[in-house]
Motif scaffolding. Structure first.
Motif, PDB file in Angstrom:
ATOM      1  N   ALA A 142       0.842  -1.195   0.000  1.00 47.52           N
ATOM      2  CA  ALA A 142       0.000   0.000   0.000  1.00 47.52           C
ATOM      3  C   ALA A 142       0.875   1.242   0.000  1.00 47.52           C
ATOM      4  O   ALA A 142       1.887   1.309   0.700  1.00 47.52           O
ATOM      5  CB  ALA A 142      -0.921  -0.007   1.214  1.00 47.52           C
ATOM      6  N   GLU A 170      -3.827   1.422  -3.076  1.00 48.22           N
ATOM      7  CA  GLU A 170      -4.553   1.005  -1.876  1.00 48.22           C
ATOM      8  C   GLU A 170      -4.979  -0.450  -2.039  1.00 48.22           C
ATOM      9  O   GLU A 170      -5.119  -0.938  -3.167  1.00 48.22           O
ATOM     10  CB  GLU A 170      -5.789   1.895  -1.690  1.00 48.22           C
ATOM     11  CG  GLU A 170      -5.484   3.375  -1.641  1.00 48.22           C
ATOM     12  CD  GLU A 170      -6.750   4.217  -1.801  1.00 48.22           C
ATOM     13  OE1 GLU A 170      -7.820   3.657  -2.102  1.00 48.22           O
ATOM     14  OE2 GLU A 170      -6.638   5.451  -1.589  1.00 48.22           O
ATOM     15  N   PRO A 171      -5.180  -1.158  -0.928  1.00 47.16           N
ATOM     16  CA  PRO A 171      -5.641  -2.549  -1.053  1.00 47.16           C
ATOM     17  C   PRO A 171      -6.914  -2.676  -1.891  1.00 47.16           C
ATOM     18  O   PRO A 171      -7.097  -3.694  -2.569  1.00 47.16           O
ATOM     19  CB  PRO A 171      -5.893  -2.954   0.406  1.00 47.16           C
ATOM     20  CG  PRO A 171      -4.919  -2.126   1.181  1.00 47.16           C
ATOM     21  CD  PRO A 171      -4.872  -0.799   0.458  1.00 47.16           C
ATOM     22  N   VAL A 204      -2.397  -5.356  -4.064  1.00 49.88           N
ATOM     23  CA  VAL A 204      -1.865  -4.351  -3.147  1.00 49.88           C
ATOM     24  C   VAL A 204      -2.029  -4.869  -1.727  1.00 49.88           C
ATOM     25  O   VAL A 204      -3.150  -5.087  -1.277  1.00 49.88           O
ATOM     26  CB  VAL A 204      -2.571  -3.000  -3.314  1.00 49.88           C
ATOM     27  CG1 VAL A 204      -1.918  -1.949  -2.418  1.00 49.88           C
ATOM     28  CG2 VAL A 204      -2.544  -2.560  -4.771  1.00 49.88           C
ATOM     29  N   SER A 261      -1.687  -4.664   2.421  1.00 52.17           N
ATOM     30  CA  SER A 261      -1.805  -3.605   3.440  1.00 52.17           C
ATOM     31  C   SER A 261      -0.660  -3.666   4.436  1.00 52.17           C
ATOM     32  O   SER A 261       0.129  -4.592   4.450  1.00 52.17           O
ATOM     33  CB  SER A 261      -3.134  -3.754   4.174  1.00 52.17           C
ATOM     34  OG  SER A 261      -3.235  -5.043   4.747  1.00 52.17           O
TER      35      SER A 261
END
Length: 125
Positions: free
Chosen positions: A14, A87-88, A123, A125
């Protein structure tokens, strides 16, 4: 028949960046619009960004504005999707497609008739 090949997907943390590329063979993007769409597991395919080859007009989904940039390379007959601040929620298979949608229909996948096989973006986190 135009064939599209995506490349550049992968695993990123991320906040990181990726650059996806879409190249055409068997034809050119001239006169077409090239779009990027993505599909996450269990979700419908959604529009990400598009660029009109002639003139370079671009459109972006609200969810990616400011983080993703679409551009074209006339010499390479390719379109690049640069993705920053990932972003996730951006995790999905990303597809490029080409067609001739009117400007108001850039985000409609039914307006595109050639599609690539997709490239996975994950992605963490």
């Amino acid at each position: 028949q135009v064939q599209l090949v995506e490349s550049g997907g992968g695993l990123v943390q991320a906040g990181g960046s990726l650059r996806l590329s879409c190249a055409a063979s068997g034809g050119t993007f001239s006169g077409y619009t090239v779009g990027w769409f993505r599909q996450a597991p269990g979700k419908e395919r959604e529009f990400v960004a598009a660029i009109r080859w002639s003139g370079g007009n671009t459109r972006y989904a609200d969810s990616v504005k400011g983080r993703i940039t679409i551009s074209k390379d006339n010499a390479k007959n390719a379109v690049t999707l640069r993705m920053d601040s990932l972003e996730p929620e951006d995790t999905a298979v990303y597809y490029c497609a080409t067609g001739r949608p009117i400007v108001s229909a850039f985000s409609d996948p039914q307006m595109y008739y050639y599609w690539g096989q997709g490239t996975q973006v994950t992605v963490s986190s």
